[in-house]
Write a protein that holds these residues in place. Structure first.
Motif, short mmCIF file in Angstrom:
data_model
loop_
_atom_site.label_atom_id
_atom_site.label_comp_id
_atom_site.label_asym_id
_atom_site.label_seq_id
_atom_site.Cartn_x
_atom_site.Cartn_y
_atom_site.Cartn_z
N PRO A 444 -1.60 -1.35 -7.86
CA PRO A 444 -2.25 -1.06 -6.58
C PRO A 444 -1.33 -1.36 -5.40
O PRO A 444 -0.53 -2.30 -5.45
N ASP A 445 -1.46 -0.55 -4.34
CA ASP A 445 -0.62 -0.77 -3.15
C ASP A 445 -1.30 -1.63 -2.10
O ASP A 445 -0.73 -1.86 -1.02
N GLY A 446 -2.52 -2.11 -2.40
CA GLY A 446 -3.24 -2.95 -1.45
C GLY A 446 -4.07 -2.18 -0.45
O GLY A 446 -4.81 -2.77 0.34
N ALA A 447 -3.96 -0.86 -0.45
CA ALA A 447 -4.72 -0.03 0.49
C ALA A 447 -5.51 1.05 -0.23
O ALA A 447 -5.81 2.10 0.34
N GLY A 448 -5.81 0.81 -1.49
CA GLY A 448 -6.57 1.78 -2.26
C GLY A 448 -5.74 2.83 -2.96
O GLY A 448 -6.29 3.72 -3.62
N GLY A 449 -4.43 2.75 -2.84
CA GLY A 449 -3.56 3.71 -3.48
C GLY A 449 -2.74 3.09 -4.60
O GLY A 449 -3.03 1.99 -5.08
N ARG A 451 1.18 2.14 -5.99
CA ARG A 451 2.58 1.89 -5.66
C ARG A 451 3.39 1.89 -6.94
O ARG A 451 2.94 1.42 -7.98
#
Length: 480
Positions: A444-449, A451
């Motif tokens: 997870p990229d921490g913003a719902g996406g 990475r």
């Protein structure tokens, strides 16, 4: 060796399912491994779409490997928890990952961070483990063909070594001499309990090349004398399992090794063997997203079959490989062309024998699930079509899947070979000088996406030329 000399006069003493199946009557209990299947599939869908959107795969990069970092961490935690649940408090336990399964330094570093050591079987694998920062005390060297140089290096570093045979043990005699070695040293035995459904991976058959064959004439007594003559020999190693091996047969192999350790210690009058290395080899389910068989199932079976193994008298080493990584890898390939022949649909991709040699050459033993995604990386739906998923190599058998019913793959779509986190990134096969693909870890990229992080860059054409003798182009025409 047909027979073993049990004397000491001439000895220098100075020195049929692919997932393996399970039997009836085992209390399997709830396992978090299986419960995580749905989450893993959801992460996979997100990662495939993100890989397309972010350009990790596409027309100019038609093949990529992806690794689910959250899944790898969950498997490492499940392994530790499964054995903690059956092991007496305070027992020394080392779970050593079989590096051959996924020999990628960032993966080894991640596993080390998650409390997993390393089992290495070559100078190259040892170099990878050291590059990943794994300390010698958490490293085990196994191999049926160690050179004197390999043994000297391991002993110099304090790495645990399991000797494979009498000749190797004689080499250790010469290296150890009269000094007590820093390395824990053991001997590998083959309990000869039988094989599984994949003959080439069965390590406990009557004629397996690994270890001292315990049921051969005179072998058991030779092993006991080998320990009694060498107080520094303190470990016993066996590895009965691999893909296609029933859990009950694996447990029987461990029970044989445990019984031998008890015999050695009784005859020595002390606890000379203080650690049992039970190998790994937990099979993997390649038929669905379920993580079966689970570590908890195997640990409970071992506790029921060999209760003394976990009572705290013996330290424990395991060497799992495939089961830690397989379910967390994806080989994602763009469909270059969609065609038909003889009424059969064929999706021609860039994933074939170079990344899936076992599947291509032995498809019955190594079938892979293939998931269909559209050109935007979304799961495809619709009526299934019987089709082949073909690779790029120049022979007819280069097929990831043959006659598979699945949503039709069209030009520009993506075929995802699932459960490929172990061995499929390790056994690159240079057919047609096809390049090794890049491998990326995802999370997870921490913003719902999603990475991505580079695990391995794609092999370049210059690198292919270099490893194929490019620097010596004139060596044959100019020297003769």
């Amino acid at each position: 060796m047909a027979a073993y000399d049990t004397g000491t006069a001439d000895r220098d003493t100075t020195g049929d399912r692919p997932d393996g199946g399970t039997g009836a009557g085992i209390d399997r209990g709830p396992d978090k491994d299986t419960e995580a299947a749905a989450d893993g599939a959801a992460r996979r869908h997100d990662a495939v779409r993100a890989a397309v959107e972010q350009g990790l795969v596409g027309p100019d990069t038609p093949l990529v490997g992806l690794l689910d970092i959250a899944g790898i961490r969950a498997s490492a935690a499940a392994l530790r928890a499964a054995f903690d649940a059956v092991t007496a408090p305070g027992t020394p336990v080392l779970h050593a990952f079989a590096v051959k399964a996924t020999p990628l330094v960032p993966v080894l570093r991640l596993l080390h961070q998650e409390g997993i050591g390393m089992e290495v079987a070559s100078p190259g694998e040892l170099a990878l483990a050291r590059a990943a920062g794994v300390p010698p005390a958490r490293t085990v060297l196994d191999s049926p063909a160690k050179t004197p140089a390999e043994l000297r290096e391991a002993l110099g570093l304090g790495i645990a070594v399991n000797a494979d045979n009498p000749q190797e043990l004689a080499r250790l005699d010469g290296l150890v001499r009269s000094a007590t070695p820093l390395s824990p040293l053991g001997l590998r035995v083959n309990p000869q309990v039988g094989g599984g459904s994949i003959e080439a991976l069965s390590t406990a058959t009557a004629t397996s090349k690994f270890g001292v064959a315990l049921r051969d004439e005179g072998a058991r007594e030779w092993v006991v004398r080998a320990y009694l003559d060498r107080p520094w020999l303190t470990r016993l190693h066996t590895h009965s399992g691999s893909q296609g091996m029933p859990l009950e047969l694996m447990a029987r192999g461990v029970a044989e090794a445990y019984g031998l350790a008890e015999e050695v210690n009784e005859r020595a009058g002390r606890r000379q063997i203080d650690t049992l290395d039970i190998g790994g080899g937990l099979p993997v389910n390649f038929g669905s997203d379920a993580h079966t068989p689970a570590y908890g199932e195997y640990a409970r079976l071992l506790a029921a079959t060999v209760p003394g193994l976990f009572d705290g008298r013996y330290g424990l080493v395991t060497e799992f490989g495939r089961s830690l990584l397989a379910k967390h890898g994806i080989v994602l390939a763009r469909v270059e062309y969609a065609k038909s022949a003889g009424g059969r649909a064929i999706a021609v991709t860039h994933a074939g024998v170079q990344v899936a040699a076992r599947t291509v050459y032995a498809p019955r033993s190594w079938p892979l699930r293939v998931a269909a995604y559209d050109a935007e990386g979304r799961p495809k739906a619709g009526p299934d079509v019987v089709q082949d998923v073909a690779g790029p190599a120049c022979f007819a058998g280069d097929l990831l899947a043959e006659g598979r019913s699945m949503p039709p793959l069209d030009q520009g779509d993506y075929a995802a070979a699932l459960d490929t986190g172990a061995y499929y990134f390790a056994h690159h096969y240079g057919y047609n000088s096809l390049a090794r693909p890049a491998v990326h870890g995802f999370g997870p990229d921490g913003a719902g996406g999603v990475r991505f992080a580079v695990v391995r860059t794609a092999q370049t054409l210059d690198e292919i030329v270099a490893e194929s003798g490019g620097a010596h182009a004139e060596s044959l025409t100019g020297a003769f």
